[in-house]
Design a protein around this motif. Structure first.
Motif, PDB file in Angstrom:
ATOM      1  N   SER A  60      33.637   2.158   9.381  1.00 15.34           N
ATOM      2  CA  SER A  60      32.504   1.393   9.068  1.00 15.34           C
ATOM      3  C   SER A  60      32.999   0.737  10.742  1.00 15.34           C
ATOM      4  O   SER A  60      33.852   0.578  11.262  1.00 15.34           O
ATOM      5  CB  SER A  60      33.005   0.107   8.228  1.00 15.34           C
ATOM      6  OG  SER A  60      32.005  -0.981   8.206  1.00 15.34           O
ATOM      7  N   PRO A  61      31.502   0.392  11.288  1.00 14.15           N
ATOM      8  CA  PRO A  61      31.319  -0.186  12.224  1.00 14.15           C
ATOM      9  C   PRO A  61      32.078  -1.664  12.558  1.00 14.15           C
ATOM     10  O   PRO A  61      32.862  -2.708  13.461  1.00 14.15           O
ATOM     11  CB  PRO A  61      30.015  -0.684  13.023  1.00 14.15           C
ATOM     12  CG  PRO A  61      29.055  -0.472  11.471  1.00 14.15           C
ATOM     13  CD  PRO A  61      30.141   0.264  11.500  1.00 14.15           C
ATOM     14  N   GLU A  62      32.236  -2.293  11.615  1.00 12.07           N
ATOM     15  CA  GLU A  62      32.599  -3.503  11.145  1.00 12.07           C
ATOM     16  C   GLU A  62      34.950  -3.731  10.595  1.00 12.07           C
ATOM     17  O   GLU A  62      34.922  -4.289  11.275  1.00 12.07           O
ATOM     18  CB  GLU A  62      32.347  -4.089   9.968  1.00 12.07           C
ATOM     19  CG  GLU A  62      30.975  -4.524   9.901  1.00 12.07           C
ATOM     20  CD  GLU A  62      30.770  -5.412  11.184  1.00 12.07           C
ATOM     21  OE1 GLU A  62      31.163  -6.366  11.996  1.00 12.07           O
ATOM     22  OE2 GLU A  62      29.288  -5.440  11.992  1.00 12.07           O
ATOM     23  N   VAL A  63      35.594  -2.268  10.821  1.00 12.60           N
ATOM     24  CA  VAL A  63      36.978  -2.052  10.792  1.00 12.60           C
ATOM     25  C   VAL A  63      37.366  -1.788  12.459  1.00 12.60           C
ATOM     26  O   VAL A  63      36.903  -0.344  12.937  1.00 12.60           O
ATOM     27  CB  VAL A  63      37.129  -1.730   9.119  1.00 12.60           C
ATOM     28  CG1 VAL A  63      36.566  -2.243   8.204  1.00 12.60           C
ATOM     29  CG2 VAL A  63      35.972  -0.376   9.513  1.00 12.60           C
ATOM     30  N   VAL A 108      38.844  -7.079   9.251  1.00 10.96           N
ATOM     31  CA  VAL A 108      38.129  -6.918   8.832  1.00 10.96           C
ATOM     32  C   VAL A 108      37.489  -7.645  10.181  1.00 10.96           C
ATOM     33  O   VAL A 108      37.812  -8.491  11.165  1.00 10.96           O
ATOM     34  CB  VAL A 108      37.250  -6.657   8.155  1.00 10.96           C
ATOM     35  CG1 VAL A 108      36.349  -7.445   7.243  1.00 10.96           C
ATOM     36  CG2 VAL A 108      38.074  -6.162   6.512  1.00 10.96           C
ATOM     37  N   ARG A 109      36.274  -7.492  11.216  1.00 12.56           N
ATOM     38  CA  ARG A 109      35.584  -7.913  11.855  1.00 12.56           C
ATOM     39  C   ARG A 109      34.611  -9.041  11.503  1.00 12.56           C
ATOM     40  O   ARG A 109      34.535  -9.797  12.080  1.00 12.56           O
ATOM     41  CB  ARG A 109      34.595  -7.238  13.195  1.00 12.56           C
ATOM     42  CG  ARG A 109      35.732  -6.147  14.177  1.00 12.56           C
ATOM     43  CD  ARG A 109      34.726  -5.218  14.900  1.00 12.56           C
ATOM     44  NE  ARG A 109      35.335  -4.418  15.836  1.00 12.56           N
ATOM     45  CZ  ARG A 109      36.046  -3.319  15.221  1.00 12.56           C
ATOM     46  NH1 ARG A 109      35.254  -2.880  14.165  1.00 12.56           N
ATOM     47  NH2 ARG A 109      36.841  -2.786  15.813  1.00 12.56           N
ATOM     48  N   GLU A 110      33.403  -9.221  10.273  1.00 12.36           N
ATOM     49  CA  GLU A 110      32.665 -10.125  10.289  1.00 12.36           C
ATOM     50  C   GLU A 110      32.782  -9.156   8.100  1.00 12.36           C
ATOM     51  O   GLU A 110      32.530  -8.492   8.272  1.00 12.36           O
ATOM     52  CB  GLU A 110      31.441  -9.707  10.586  1.00 12.36           C
ATOM     53  CG  GLU A 110      30.453 -10.927  10.012  1.00 12.36           C
ATOM     54  CD  GLU A 110      29.686 -11.018  11.421  1.00 12.36           C
ATOM     55  OE1 GLU A 110      28.542 -11.630  10.120  1.00 12.36           O
ATOM     56  OE2 GLU A 110      29.277 -10.725  11.869  1.00 12.36           O
ATOM     57  N   LEU A 111      32.621 -10.342   7.570  1.00  8.90           N
ATOM     58  CA  LEU A 111      32.880 -10.392   6.399  1.00  8.90           C
ATOM     59  C   LEU A 111      32.356 -11.493   5.613  1.00  8.90           C
ATOM     60  O   LEU A 111      33.447 -12.404   5.414  1.00  8.90           O
ATOM     61  CB  LEU A 111      34.060  -9.852   5.695  1.00  8.90           C
ATOM     62  CG  LEU A 111      34.296  -9.511   4.693  1.00  8.90           C
ATOM     63  CD1 LEU A 111      33.133  -8.471   4.129  1.00  8.90           C
ATOM     64  CD2 LEU A 111      35.416  -9.035   4.362  1.00  8.90           C
ATOM     65  N   SER A 112      31.195 -11.692   5.305  1.00  3.05           N
ATOM     66  CA  SER A 112      30.793 -12.790   4.757  1.00  3.05           C
ATOM     67  C   SER A 112      29.964 -12.351   3.220  1.00  3.05           C
ATOM     68  O   SER A 112      28.841 -11.339   3.241  1.00  3.05           O
ATOM     69  CB  SER A 112      29.534 -13.879   5.692  1.00  3.05           C
ATOM     70  OG  SER A 112      28.625 -13.006   6.233  1.00  3.05           O
ATOM     71  N   THR A 115      25.703 -11.643   3.476  1.00  3.09           N
ATOM     72  CA  THR A 115      25.909 -10.023   4.657  1.00  3.09           C
ATOM     73  C   THR A 115      26.142  -8.928   4.311  1.00  3.09           C
ATOM     74  O   THR A 115      27.359  -8.973   3.461  1.00  3.09           O
ATOM     75  CB  THR A 115      25.949 -10.705   5.908  1.00  3.09           C
ATOM     76  OG1 THR A 115      25.719 -11.900   6.194  1.00  3.09           O
ATOM     77  CG2 THR A 115      26.572  -9.875   7.265  1.00  3.09           C
ATOM     78  N   PHE A 117      27.538  -5.011   4.022  1.00  2.00           N
ATOM     79  CA  PHE A 117      28.499  -4.626   4.722  1.00  2.00           C
ATOM     80  C   PHE A 117      28.168  -2.956   4.666  1.00  2.00           C
ATOM     81  O   PHE A 117      28.129  -2.280   3.687  1.00  2.00           O
ATOM     82  CB  PHE A 117      30.218  -4.409   4.043  1.00  2.00           C
ATOM     83  CG  PHE A 117      30.943  -4.141   4.729  1.00  2.00           C
ATOM     84  CD1 PHE A 117      31.545  -5.268   5.712  1.00  2.00           C
ATOM     85  CD2 PHE A 117      31.557  -3.185   4.595  1.00  2.00           C
ATOM     86  CE1 PHE A 117      32.790  -4.539   6.510  1.00  2.00           C
ATOM     87  CE2 PHE A 117      32.892  -3.007   5.099  1.00  2.00           C
ATOM     88  CZ  PHE A 117      33.813  -3.277   6.489  1.00  2.00           C
ATOM     89  N   SER A 132      25.480   0.645   2.993  1.00  2.00           N
ATOM     90  CA  SER A 132      25.362  -1.244   3.117  1.00  2.00           C
ATOM     91  C   SER A 132      25.760  -1.793   1.817  1.00  2.00           C
ATOM     92  O   SER A 132      24.362  -1.963   0.436  1.00  2.00           O
ATOM     93  CB  SER A 132      23.733  -1.501   3.436  1.00  2.00           C
ATOM     94  OG  SER A 132      23.634  -2.668   3.485  1.00  2.00           O
TER      95      SER A 132
END
Length: 146
Positions: A60-63, A108-112, A115, A117, A132
C-alpha cells in the motif's frame, strides 16, 4: 482448414485447467486510536478456480511495510507471527480475521474513517488485486460491557 483449427483450439481450451480467479470480499482496515502507527486488514479471499492459489504479498502507498501474519498460542500466550503466504484452496476461501490470519500494516501514513484505504494483494498465479477498503473502528468483543 479453418474448421480443424477451430476444433483444435476448442479442445485445448476444454482440456486446460480453469485459471483461478481470486476475489476479496467483506474487506476492511481496522481504525486505531490516533498516534498508533500499526493496524491490520481483514477480508475473505474466495478462489473459484480448480487449483489452490497463494497470497504471497501485500502493499500500500499508505504504509512503510505490510506483512502476512497469523496468531499462534504458545504456553497460554497469543503471539503474532509473520507467514510467507496464505493458501486459498481450490473452490474455497481463506478467512482473514482478528485473532487469526490477517494483514499487518506498519507505520500507517494516513488512516481515517470514511477515506478508502488502498491495498494491493499479490498472488502466486500472477494475479494482483487492487482494493479500496473501508476503514472501520474497533468493535468491542462480544460479552464486554462498557
Amino acid at each position: 482448414m479453418f474448421k480443424r483449427a477451430f476444433y483444435s483450439l476448442l479442445a485445448l481450451g476444454l482440456a486446460a485447467p480453469a485459471l483461478a480467479k481470486v476475489e476479496a470480499v467483506d474487506g476492511y482496515v481496522r481504525l486505531l486510536p490516533p498516534g498508533t502507527p500499526n493496524t491490520a486488514a481483514f477480508m475473505v479471499l474466495k478462489n473459484d478456480g480448480d487449483a489452490p492459489v497463494r497470497l504471497t504479498g501485500v502493499s500500500s502507498p499508505e504504509v512503510a511495510r505490510a506483512e502476512l501474519h497469523t496468531h499462534l498460542h504458545e504456553n497460554g500466550v497469543m503471539r503474532m507471527r509473520q507467514v510467507e503466504s496464505i493458501e486459498i484452496p481450490a473452490k474455497g476461501e481463506a478467512v482473514l480475521k482478528p485473532g487469526s490470519l490477517h494483514i499487518m500494516l506498519f507505520d500507517v501514513r494516513e488512516l481515517s474513517q470514511g477515506t478508502p484505504f488502498p491495498l494491493t494483494l499479490s498472488l502466486d498465479n500472477g494475479q494482483a488485486l487492487s482494493l479500496s477498503l473501508p476503514v472501520k473502528p474497533v468493535e468491542p468483543m462480544a460479552g464486554m460491557a462498557h
